[in-house]
Design a protein around this motif. Structure first.
Motif, PDB file in Angstrom:
ATOM      1  N   TYR A   1       0.846  -1.199   0.000  1.00 12.86           N
ATOM      2  CA  TYR A   1       0.000   0.000   0.000  1.00 12.86           C
ATOM      3  C   TYR A   1       0.884   1.252   0.000  1.00 12.86           C
ATOM      4  O   TYR A   1       0.680   2.176  -0.795  1.00 12.86           O
ATOM      5  CB  TYR A   1      -0.896   0.031   1.246  1.00 12.86           C
ATOM      6  N   SER A   2       1.866   1.290   0.900  1.00 10.90           N
ATOM      7  CA  SER A   2       2.746   2.452   0.986  1.00 10.90           C
ATOM      8  C   SER A   2       3.695   2.518  -0.200  1.00 10.90           C
ATOM      9  O   SER A   2       3.937   3.597  -0.758  1.00 10.90           O
ATOM     10  CB  SER A   2       3.562   2.408   2.280  1.00 10.90           C
TER      11      SER A   2
ATOM     12  N   GLU B   1       6.399   8.168   4.483  1.00  6.83           N
ATOM     13  CA  GLU B   1       6.007   6.937   5.168  1.00  6.83           C
ATOM     14  C   GLU B   1       7.071   6.512   6.185  1.00  6.83           C
ATOM     15  O   GLU B   1       6.752   5.934   7.224  1.00  6.83           O
ATOM     16  CB  GLU B   1       5.775   5.818   4.143  1.00  6.83           C
TER      17      GLU B   1
ATOM     18  N   MET C   1      -8.111   3.569   2.419  1.00  3.16           N
ATOM     19  CA  MET C   1      -7.809   3.444   0.989  1.00  3.16           C
ATOM     20  C   MET C   1      -9.118   3.173   0.245  1.00  3.16           C
ATOM     21  O   MET C   1     -10.042   2.592   0.799  1.00  3.16           O
ATOM     22  CB  MET C   1      -6.862   2.254   0.750  1.00  3.16           C
TER      23      MET C   1
ATOM     24  N   PHE D   1      -7.964   0.925  -5.224  1.00  3.43           N
ATOM     25  CA  PHE D   1      -6.525   0.876  -4.920  1.00  3.43           C
ATOM     26  C   PHE D   1      -6.154  -0.470  -4.289  1.00  3.43           C
ATOM     27  O   PHE D   1      -5.134  -1.076  -4.639  1.00  3.43           O
ATOM     28  CB  PHE D   1      -6.159   2.027  -3.975  1.00  3.43           C
TER      29      PHE D   1
ATOM     30  N   HIS E   1       0.104   4.903  -1.369  1.00  7.32           N
ATOM     31  CA  HIS E   1      -0.844   5.305  -0.326  1.00  7.32           C
ATOM     32  C   HIS E   1      -0.116   6.029   0.800  1.00  7.32           C
ATOM     33  O   HIS E   1       0.954   5.611   1.218  1.00  7.32           O
ATOM     34  CB  HIS E   1      -1.548   4.068   0.241  1.00  7.32           C
ATOM     35  N   ARG E   2      -0.695   7.116   1.289  1.00  6.78           N
ATOM     36  CA  ARG E   2      -0.166   7.818   2.449  1.00  6.78           C
ATOM     37  C   ARG E   2      -0.946   7.369   3.680  1.00  6.78           C
ATOM     38  O   ARG E   2      -2.160   7.494   3.739  1.00  6.78           O
ATOM     39  CB  ARG E   2      -0.277   9.333   2.261  1.00  6.78           C
ATOM     40  N   SER E   3      -0.238   6.876   4.667  1.00 10.00           N
ATOM     41  CA  SER E   3      -0.881   6.223   5.810  1.00 10.00           C
ATOM     42  C   SER E   3      -1.496   7.177   6.811  1.00 10.00           C
ATOM     43  O   SER E   3      -2.264   6.749   7.680  1.00 10.00           O
ATOM     44  CB  SER E   3       0.144   5.340   6.538  1.00 10.00           C
TER      45      SER E   3
END
Length: 373
Positions: free
Chosen positions: A155-156, A183, A208, A212, A160-162
């Motif tokens: 994901y990262s 991240e 998310m 995605f 994706h930004r957590s």
């Protein structure tokens, strides 16, 4: 009983797989193997999941491609040192509080839970949170194994930004990370926080979209882990070789059999670090092996030569039962088999190797992809 979300469902309930006790036992074994030594103790995770079942909660899994594209999916998992996870009893609802804190902070309602890492008890935590919240867990994860740091998910890696994220502990504390510059900064801040919370907590990351997750989640993780566990159980009951069965099912290789002759393990900076030394037995009599550890098994050397390293999976298995020995359960004198499994292709791109390859752990070795047998 589960909370009920007042919104249209982002999936068809007819697609849900409701896990039973046999599935949980298989998941305990399969997730323990895929955990590569980490991810939390799967036995304790199973006990917690069985307790939830006895209380009437349903643990459900949704096929990876069945979640709506616009659904909001929150990934979560435990963070900290595995040894703390077996020495300190959880409160039990830390993960659910993470989701609720995040929902309140962002003003959204979550549609489904995603798994951060399928390895170890981190495979069970999303199921528990999903059961308590009345939400399904998507049949995928962000690692296809376990890794020690949060930025090491697909994901990262793929964008994706957590943050915002929420971390909750056994004491009732809830911490929100509003923004991180990267991240890795998110991992650093969370790691510092988990040390102050006693070495183990639960963290839920920013939602998310379903589209995605479909593209960048490692698919069918729960199916893989449960099927792997059932294969081991069948081999045990038939008095077949469970190690050979694991290699057959997962297209892996048995690299070494040996006895643990030395073990160095210590807790530092929220991680368990160390090294296992092995003296060969059976056809490896007279040979040596070693496994380098940072929560998970990172590198295996055979007679001083590197044979396998991250992101491929290095398993330390009980040579008789085929079940995984997690890093906190390693002991002098144990007879083990070292098995290597190929990782998912999403972890082998140049973009991924920058984050989960050997250099990301400060190791001066060159990654050569393990070929499936």
């Amino acid at each position: 009983m589960p909370d009920t979300a007042v919104k249209d469902l982002a999936y068809d309930p007819a697609d849900l797989w409701v896990l039973d006790h046999d599935d949980l036992r298989a998941l305990e074994i399969g997730a323990g193997i895929l955990g590569t030594g980490g991810g939390g103790n799967p036995y304790i995770g199973r006990l917690r999941a069985e307790q939830a079942m006895r209380e009437g909660f349903k643990l459900t899994v949704l096929p990876h491609q069945k979640i709506a594209d616009d659904a909001l999916c929150v990934s979560l998992g435990g963070i900290g040192a595995p040894v703390v996870g077996i020495e300190r009893i959880r409160e039990g609802r830390e993960g659910l509080r993470c989701v609720r804190v995040l929902e309140e902070h962002m003003g959204v309602r979550v549609d489904a839970i995603a798994c951060e890492e399928i390895g170890g008890s981190n495979s069970m935590e999303p199921l528990l949170v999903g059961a308590f919240a009345g939400l399904p867990v998507i049949d995928c994860d962000g690692m296809g194994r376990a890794f020690p740091e949060m930025q090491m998910t697909t994901y990262s890696i793929y964008g994706h930004r957590s943050t915002p994220s929420a971390m909750c502990d056994v004491h009732g504390n809830a911490v929100i990370f509003q923004h991180a510059a990267s991240e890795i900064w998110h991992e650093r801040m969370a790691r510092a926080t988990v040390v102050s919370q006693g070495g183990a907590s639960t963290l839920a990351s920013a939602p998310m979209r379903g589209a995605f997750v479909k593209q960048f989640g490692i698919p069918n993780s729960y199916t893989q882990a449960v099927n792997l566990g059932h294969a081991v159980i069948r081999a045990q009951k038939a008095h077949d070789d469970p190690i050979a069965e694991i290699c057959r099912v997962e297209k892996g290789r048995m690299l070494f059999t040996g006895k643990i002759s030395d073990l160095k393990r210590h807790l530092m900076g929220g991680f368990v670090r160390g090294e296992v030394q092995l003296s060969g037995i059976d056809r490896h009599n007279g040979e040596t092996g070693s496994v380098l550890i940072q929560n998970e098994n990172l590198v295996f050397h055979h007679d001083g030569q590197m044979e396998c390293c991250v992101p491929d999976l290095i398993l330390v298995l009980d040579v008789d039962t085929g079940e995984a020995i997690t890093t906190e359960m390693l002991r002098y004198g144990q007879r083990v088999a070292i098995v290597a499994l190929p990782c998912h292709d999403l972890l082998r791109s140049a973009q991924a190797l920058d984050v989960v390859g050997p250099a990301a752990f400060g190791l001066d070795v060159t990654y050569a992809p393990l070929k499936g047998v």
